[in-house]
Design a protein around this motif. Sequence first.
Motif, PDB file in Angstrom:
ATOM      1  N   LEU A   1       1.216  16.918   7.806  1.00 57.07           N
ATOM      2  CA  LEU A   1      -0.263  16.477   6.840  1.00 57.07           C
ATOM      3  C   LEU A   1      -0.560  15.791   8.354  1.00 57.07           C
ATOM      4  N   GLU A   2      -1.710  15.492   9.649  1.00 54.09           N
ATOM      5  CA  GLU A   2      -2.082  14.469  10.868  1.00 54.09           C
ATOM      6  C   GLU A   2      -2.379  13.709   9.922  1.00 54.09           C
ATOM      7  N   ARG A   3      -3.228  13.102   9.012  1.00 52.16           N
ATOM      8  CA  ARG A   3      -3.633  12.494   8.072  1.00 52.16           C
ATOM      9  C   ARG A   3      -4.610  12.035   7.103  1.00 52.16           C
ATOM     10  N   PRO A   4      -3.930  11.589   6.223  1.00 48.88           N
ATOM     11  CA  PRO A   4      -4.412  11.312   4.352  1.00 48.88           C
ATOM     12  C   PRO A   4      -5.761  12.201   4.459  1.00 48.88           C
ATOM     13  N   MET A   5      -5.666  12.669   3.643  1.00 49.27           N
ATOM     14  CA  MET A   5      -6.956  13.872   2.939  1.00 49.27           C
ATOM     15  C   MET A   5      -7.467  13.066   1.732  1.00 49.27           C
ATOM     16  N   PRO A   6      -9.514  12.344   2.441  1.00 49.89           N
ATOM     17  CA  PRO A   6      -9.835  11.783   0.848  1.00 49.89           C
ATOM     18  C   PRO A   6      -9.978  13.199   0.183  1.00 49.89           C
ATOM     19  N   LEU A   7     -10.219  13.001  -1.477  1.00 50.70           N
ATOM     20  CA  LEU A   7     -10.618  13.384  -2.386  1.00 50.70           C
ATOM     21  C   LEU A   7     -11.215  12.601  -3.496  1.00 50.70           C
ATOM     22  N   LYS A   8     -12.803  13.351  -3.534  1.00 54.00           N
ATOM     23  CA  LYS A   8     -13.913  12.723  -4.673  1.00 54.00           C
ATOM     24  C   LYS A   8     -13.857  13.442  -5.003  1.00 54.00           C
ATOM     25  N   LEU A   9     -13.628  13.034  -6.353  1.00 52.32           N
ATOM     26  CA  LEU A   9     -14.214  13.092  -8.326  1.00 52.32           C
ATOM     27  C   LEU A   9     -15.108  12.716  -9.525  1.00 52.32           C
ATOM     28  N   ALA A  10     -16.807  13.558  -9.403  1.00 56.65           N
ATOM     29  CA  ALA A  10     -17.110  13.097  -9.978  1.00 56.65           C
ATOM     30  C   ALA A  10     -17.998  13.782 -10.608  1.00 56.65           C
ATOM     31  N   GLY A  11     -17.799  13.690 -11.895  1.00 58.94           N
ATOM     32  CA  GLY A  11     -18.538  14.140 -12.807  1.00 58.94           C
ATOM     33  C   GLY A  11     -17.787  16.411 -12.058  1.00 58.94           C
ATOM     34  N   SER A  12     -18.964  17.169 -11.784  1.00 58.37           N
ATOM     35  CA  SER A  12     -18.712  18.652 -11.178  1.00 58.37           C
ATOM     36  C   SER A  12     -19.091  17.766  -9.979  1.00 58.37           C
ATOM     37  N   ARG A  13     -19.498  17.251  -9.806  1.00 57.96           N
ATOM     38  CA  ARG A  13     -18.767  17.117  -7.478  1.00 57.96           C
ATOM     39  C   ARG A  13     -17.560  17.027  -7.157  1.00 57.96           C
ATOM     40  N   ILE A  14     -17.010  17.531  -5.722  1.00 67.46           N
ATOM     41  CA  ILE A  14     -16.107  17.413  -6.046  1.00 67.46           C
ATOM     42  C   ILE A  14     -16.312  17.267  -4.098  1.00 67.46           C
ATOM     43  N   GLY A  15     -15.165  16.847  -3.734  1.00 67.48           N
ATOM     44  CA  GLY A  15     -14.607  16.519  -2.182  1.00 67.48           C
ATOM     45  C   GLY A  15     -13.232  16.521  -1.964  1.00 67.48           C
ATOM     46  N   GLY A  17     -11.386  16.848   1.623  1.00 70.41           N
ATOM     47  CA  GLY A  17     -10.719  16.889   2.313  1.00 70.41           C
ATOM     48  C   GLY A  17     -11.967  16.035   4.143  1.00 70.41           C
ATOM     49  N   PRO A  18     -11.649  16.283   5.636  1.00 74.18           N
ATOM     50  CA  PRO A  18     -10.709  17.345   5.573  1.00 74.18           C
ATOM     51  C   PRO A  18      -8.896  17.188   5.007  1.00 74.18           C
ATOM     52  N   LEU A  19      -8.513  18.751   5.246  1.00 78.98           N
ATOM     53  CA  LEU A  19      -7.113  18.390   5.450  1.00 78.98           C
ATOM     54  C   LEU A  19      -6.988  19.495   6.646  1.00 78.98           C
ATOM     55  N   CYS A  20      -5.933  18.546   6.975  1.00 77.72           N
ATOM     56  CA  CYS A  20      -5.686  18.631   8.142  1.00 77.72           C
ATOM     57  C   CYS A  20      -4.308  19.195   8.203  1.00 77.72           C
ATOM     58  N   LEU A  21      -3.774  19.988   8.363  1.00 78.33           N
ATOM     59  CA  LEU A  21      -1.934  20.446   9.242  1.00 78.33           C
ATOM     60  C   LEU A  21      -1.896  20.728  10.225  1.00 78.33           C
ATOM     61  N   ARG A  22      -0.850  20.712  10.838  1.00 80.52           N
ATOM     62  CA  ARG A  22      -0.023  21.011  11.963  1.00 80.52           C
ATOM     63  C   ARG A  22       1.034  20.875  11.649  1.00 80.52           C
ATOM     64  N   ASN A  23       2.173  22.285  12.445  1.00 81.61           N
ATOM     65  CA  ASN A  23       3.551  22.387  12.248  1.00 81.61           C
ATOM     66  C   ASN A  23       3.650  21.304  14.081  1.00 81.61           C
ATOM     67  N   GLY A  24       5.532  21.917  13.761  1.00 80.85           N
ATOM     68  CA  GLY A  24       5.735  21.506  14.857  1.00 80.85           C
ATOM     69  C   GLY A  24       5.589  21.787  16.464  1.00 80.85           C
ATOM     70  N   GLY A  28      -2.540  24.273  13.178  1.00 84.75           N
ATOM     71  CA  GLY A  28      -2.740  24.145  12.691  1.00 84.75           C
ATOM     72  C   GLY A  28      -4.621  24.049  12.524  1.00 84.75           C
ATOM     73  N   GLY A  29      -4.742  22.442  11.998  1.00 86.85           N
ATOM     74  CA  GLY A  29      -6.234  22.746  12.049  1.00 86.85           C
ATOM     75  C   GLY A  29      -6.587  21.859  10.819  1.00 86.85           C
ATOM     76  N   CYS A  30      -7.926  22.859  10.788  1.00 86.03           N
ATOM     77  CA  CYS A  30      -8.634  21.858   9.504  1.00 86.03           C
ATOM     78  C   CYS A  30      -9.215  22.693   8.347  1.00 86.03           C
ATOM     79  N   VAL A  31      -8.999  22.126   6.764  1.00 88.99           N
ATOM     80  CA  VAL A  31      -9.758  22.796   5.586  1.00 88.99           C
ATOM     81  C   VAL A  31     -10.816  21.486   5.257  1.00 88.99           C
TER      82      VAL A  31
END
Length: 167
Positions: A1-15, A17-24, A28-31
């Motif tokens: 995990l390159e940095r913490p992934m933001p996660l937002k949930l509010a009713g039917s709204r979902i946010g 990421g980005p989820l950023c991963l990298r191996n040794g 890697g990259g982000c989604v």
Amino acid sequence: LERPMPLKLAGSRIGAGPLCLRNGGGSGGCVGFDQQEAGRWGADIDLDRLGVELIEGLLPDKLAAEGEAQIKGRFQAAGPLLTGTVVAQLPQGRIRVVLGGGRGEVLDLSGSRLTLDSGAKGISGRLDLPLQGLGSLAGDLDLPGWRLDQPGRPEQPLRGALRAQIQ
């Protein structure tokens, strides 16, 4: 995990990421994913480096790969309509084949590209596969009228073509 992934949930709204991963090995990259309301969402992918270390264990003993791929794109959904583009490319890539007796061949796939497009007309894909020193392969595949609410319908039309050029 390159940095913490933001996660937002509010009713039917979902946010997410980005989820950023990298191996040794540096692959890697982000989604990311965001949903404004039920049935309306967007997804991003930016995998800036996918090295061969990810597939080395899947290759037979007589094959070795080198190089890296990249995948970038964004899709959005509005009800049954999916729109967007994703591109996978291989800027540098080779496959070495061991033939025996100390002989081997190298298949250079550098510059290969797969593009998927989706919109009101359906989904289409295009593959461009240059084979350095040998020629090239190109293919097109279309699913006219494809929709999210009927992704596997039995009457789904399918069109395609495959072209080979030999030098």
